[in-house]
Design a protein around this motif. Structure first.
Motif, PDB file in Angstrom:
ATOM      1  N   ASN A 130      -9.819 -16.371  -5.947  1.00 35.88           N
ATOM      2  CA  ASN A 130      -9.787 -14.963  -5.972  1.00 35.88           C
ATOM      3  C   ASN A 130     -11.223 -14.653  -5.031  1.00 35.88           C
ATOM      4  O   ASN A 130     -11.515 -13.287  -4.724  1.00 35.88           O
ATOM      5  CB  ASN A 130      -9.990 -14.166  -7.010  1.00 35.88           C
ATOM      6  N   TYR A 131     -12.067 -15.617  -4.584  1.00 36.56           N
ATOM      7  CA  TYR A 131     -13.158 -15.268  -3.745  1.00 36.56           C
ATOM      8  C   TYR A 131     -12.653 -15.016  -2.463  1.00 36.56           C
ATOM      9  O   TYR A 131     -12.739 -16.010  -1.628  1.00 36.56           O
ATOM     10  CB  TYR A 131     -13.824 -16.496  -3.844  1.00 36.56           C
ATOM     11  N   ILE A 132     -12.461 -13.664  -2.112  1.00 38.09           N
ATOM     12  CA  ILE A 132     -12.008 -13.344  -0.659  1.00 38.09           C
ATOM     13  C   ILE A 132     -12.854 -13.562   0.331  1.00 38.09           C
ATOM     14  O   ILE A 132     -12.189 -13.729   1.575  1.00 38.09           O
ATOM     15  CB  ILE A 132     -11.629 -11.854  -0.982  1.00 38.09           C
ATOM     16  N   LEU A 133     -14.083 -13.436   0.134  1.00 34.89           N
ATOM     17  CA  LEU A 133     -14.979 -13.873   1.492  1.00 34.89           C
ATOM     18  C   LEU A 133     -14.732 -15.138   1.701  1.00 34.89           C
ATOM     19  O   LEU A 133     -14.835 -15.382   3.224  1.00 34.89           O
ATOM     20  CB  LEU A 133     -16.340 -13.690   0.805  1.00 34.89           C
ATOM     21  N   ALA A 134     -14.491 -16.186   1.094  1.00 29.60           N
ATOM     22  CA  ALA A 134     -14.336 -17.613   1.384  1.00 29.60           C
ATOM     23  C   ALA A 134     -12.873 -17.326   2.421  1.00 29.60           C
ATOM     24  O   ALA A 134     -12.579 -18.339   3.179  1.00 29.60           O
ATOM     25  CB  ALA A 134     -14.125 -18.320   0.363  1.00 29.60           C
ATOM     26  N   ARG A 135     -11.918 -16.550   1.743  1.00 34.07           N
ATOM     27  CA  ARG A 135     -10.529 -16.613   2.657  1.00 34.07           C
ATOM     28  C   ARG A 135     -10.708 -16.000   3.948  1.00 34.07           C
ATOM     29  O   ARG A 135     -10.019 -16.378   4.775  1.00 34.07           O
ATOM     30  CB  ARG A 135      -9.666 -15.856   1.819  1.00 34.07           C
ATOM     31  N   SER A 136     -11.668 -15.107   3.936  1.00 32.63           N
ATOM     32  CA  SER A 136     -11.886 -14.506   5.296  1.00 32.63           C
ATOM     33  C   SER A 136     -12.682 -15.395   6.210  1.00 32.63           C
ATOM     34  O   SER A 136     -12.177 -15.475   7.479  1.00 32.63           O
ATOM     35  CB  SER A 136     -12.850 -13.246   5.129  1.00 32.63           C
ATOM     36  N   GLU A 150      -1.793 -19.505   9.920  1.00 32.90           N
ATOM     37  CA  GLU A 150      -2.455 -19.840   8.834  1.00 32.90           C
ATOM     38  C   GLU A 150      -3.545 -18.703   8.568  1.00 32.90           C
ATOM     39  O   GLU A 150      -3.836 -18.344   7.420  1.00 32.90           O
ATOM     40  CB  GLU A 150      -3.051 -21.141   8.966  1.00 32.90           C
ATOM     41  N   ALA A 151      -4.076 -18.164   9.599  1.00 32.01           N
ATOM     42  CA  ALA A 151      -4.969 -17.202   9.027  1.00 32.01           C
ATOM     43  C   ALA A 151      -4.498 -15.822   8.766  1.00 32.01           C
ATOM     44  O   ALA A 151      -4.834 -15.237   7.969  1.00 32.01           O
ATOM     45  CB  ALA A 151      -5.824 -16.747  10.687  1.00 32.01           C
ATOM     46  N   LEU A 155      -5.002 -13.421   5.396  1.00 37.20           N
ATOM     47  CA  LEU A 155      -5.333 -12.046   5.342  1.00 37.20           C
ATOM     48  C   LEU A 155      -4.404 -11.451   4.450  1.00 37.20           C
ATOM     49  O   LEU A 155      -4.779 -10.467   3.511  1.00 37.20           O
ATOM     50  CB  LEU A 155      -4.996 -11.440   6.757  1.00 37.20           C
ATOM     51  N   VAL A 156      -3.100 -11.955   4.118  1.00 38.49           N
ATOM     52  CA  VAL A 156      -2.175 -11.522   2.970  1.00 38.49           C
ATOM     53  C   VAL A 156      -2.806 -11.999   1.789  1.00 38.49           C
ATOM     54  O   VAL A 156      -2.590 -11.064   0.955  1.00 38.49           O
ATOM     55  CB  VAL A 156      -0.816 -12.304   3.310  1.00 38.49           C
ATOM     56  N   GLU A 157      -3.327 -13.163   1.594  1.00 34.42           N
ATOM     57  CA  GLU A 157      -4.034 -13.444   0.305  1.00 34.42           C
ATOM     58  C   GLU A 157      -5.156 -12.368  -0.168  1.00 34.42           C
ATOM     59  O   GLU A 157      -5.188 -11.951  -1.184  1.00 34.42           O
ATOM     60  CB  GLU A 157      -4.392 -14.699   0.192  1.00 34.42           C
ATOM     61  N   GLY A 162      -6.160  -7.642  -3.929  1.00 30.54           N
ATOM     62  CA  GLY A 162      -6.973  -6.431  -4.117  1.00 30.54           C
ATOM     63  C   GLY A 162      -8.076  -6.195  -3.001  1.00 30.54           C
ATOM     64  O   GLY A 162      -9.068  -5.165  -3.283  1.00 30.54           O
ATOM     65  N   GLY A 163      -8.154  -6.817  -1.828  1.00 28.06           N
ATOM     66  CA  GLY A 163      -9.261  -6.774  -1.214  1.00 28.06           C
ATOM     67  C   GLY A 163      -8.951  -6.238   0.116  1.00 28.06           C
ATOM     68  O   GLY A 163      -9.782  -6.114   1.243  1.00 28.06           O
ATOM     69  N   GLU A 164      -7.978  -5.420   0.269  1.00 27.20           N
ATOM     70  CA  GLU A 164      -7.543  -4.936   1.500  1.00 27.20           C
ATOM     71  C   GLU A 164      -8.540  -3.825   2.155  1.00 27.20           C
ATOM     72  O   GLU A 164      -8.864  -3.518   3.145  1.00 27.20           O
ATOM     73  CB  GLU A 164      -6.190  -3.927   1.506  1.00 27.20           C
ATOM     74  N   ASN A 165      -9.532  -3.277   1.229  1.00 22.89           N
ATOM     75  CA  ASN A 165     -10.537  -2.115   1.539  1.00 22.89           C
ATOM     76  C   ASN A 165     -11.926  -2.772   1.553  1.00 22.89           C
ATOM     77  O   ASN A 165     -12.753  -2.129   1.277  1.00 22.89           O
ATOM     78  CB  ASN A 165     -10.423  -1.069   0.795  1.00 22.89           C
ATOM     79  N   THR A 166     -11.909  -4.004   1.889  1.00 18.90           N
ATOM     80  CA  THR A 166     -13.360  -4.651   1.893  1.00 18.90           C
ATOM     81  C   THR A 166     -13.738  -5.121   3.394  1.00 18.90           C
ATOM     82  O   THR A 166     -12.768  -5.002   4.221  1.00 18.90           O
ATOM     83  CB  THR A 166     -13.312  -5.908   1.083  1.00 18.90           C
ATOM     84  N   TRP A 167     -14.926  -5.467   3.566  1.00 16.91           N
ATOM     85  CA  TRP A 167     -15.466  -6.155   4.711  1.00 16.91           C
ATOM     86  C   TRP A 167     -14.751  -7.351   5.090  1.00 16.91           C
ATOM     87  O   TRP A 167     -14.473  -7.934   6.211  1.00 16.91           O
ATOM     88  CB  TRP A 167     -16.956  -6.248   4.612  1.00 16.91           C
ATOM     89  N   ALA A 168     -14.613  -8.141   3.797  1.00 19.61           N
ATOM     90  CA  ALA A 168     -13.946  -9.371   4.048  1.00 19.61           C
ATOM     91  C   ALA A 168     -12.609  -9.257   4.966  1.00 19.61           C
ATOM     92  O   ALA A 168     -12.183 -10.117   5.691  1.00 19.61           O
ATOM     93  CB  ALA A 168     -13.776 -10.021   2.881  1.00 19.61           C
TER      94      ALA A 168
END
Length: 182
Positions: A130-136, A150-151, A155-157, A162-168
């Motif tokens: 769930n570490y979305i910054l690593a995903r970004s 793949e990118a 983005l979908v992940e 729950g990270g749609e409203n984040t900087w990531a």
């Protein structure tokens, strides 16, 4: 306590736990790049600013806690001092956390070691999916490699976690040209 009250209480605890986990997964380091401090304006050779001693100190030999070292490494990475960031990350006690792996990925990728950076992003996600910054950051690296599909999956992940409203999310979306092709 009635069964209904127990169920309501358990539901509230579960909801709070999920919300807390999601907030931790997003983390404090998913915001805009850090502001410069004395670590990047006065210290050299991978040293970090120690406010208690009022001087630059060797990260490995310091008594600075991991949060201070992490913030310094993050600042160094964003300032383009990738080798210094790696050096400071290496001084941290928590060597197997998602945040450390993520910034080892970022610093190595930005220093031109793309494959090593990708390995660290994968390790970050193994430590915390769930570490979305690593995903970004991984998604941005995939864009740099021309691996757009793949990118987009990253983005979908991020969105689905729950990270749609984040900087990531915004940073990866911008790397993809601002297009939401799920």
């Amino acid at each position: 306590m009635t069964n209904r009250k127990i169920i309501l209480f358990a539901s509230a605890v579960l909801t709070a736990s999920v919300a807390s986990h999601a907030a931790m997964a997003v983390g404090d380091d998913t915001s805009e790049p850090p502001k410069k401090t004395k670590t990047t304006t006065q210290c050299t050779n991978g040293k970090v600013w120690d406010a208690k001693q009022n001087k630059c100190v060797e990260a490995k030999k310091s008594s600075l806690d991991d949060d201070i070292l992490f913030d310094a490494a993050r600042e160094l990475a964003y300032a383009g001092q990738y080798e210094n960031a790696i050096k400071v990350l290496g001084a941290m006690k928590e060597q197997h956390s998602a945040r450390v792996f993520n910034y080892l990925g970022y610093a190595n990728r930005k220093a031109g070691r793309m494959e090593l950076g990708m390995q660290y992003y994968k390790r970050a996600l193994q430590a915390d999916g769930n570490y979305i910054l690593a995903r970004s950051y991984m998604g941005q690296a995939l864009v740099e490699q021309g691996r757009i599909e793949e990118a987009k999956l990253q983005l979908v992940e991020i969105r689905d976690r729950g990270g749609e409203n984040t900087w990531a999310y915004r940073a990866l979306l911008q790397s993809l040209g601002g297009l939401r092709h799920y």
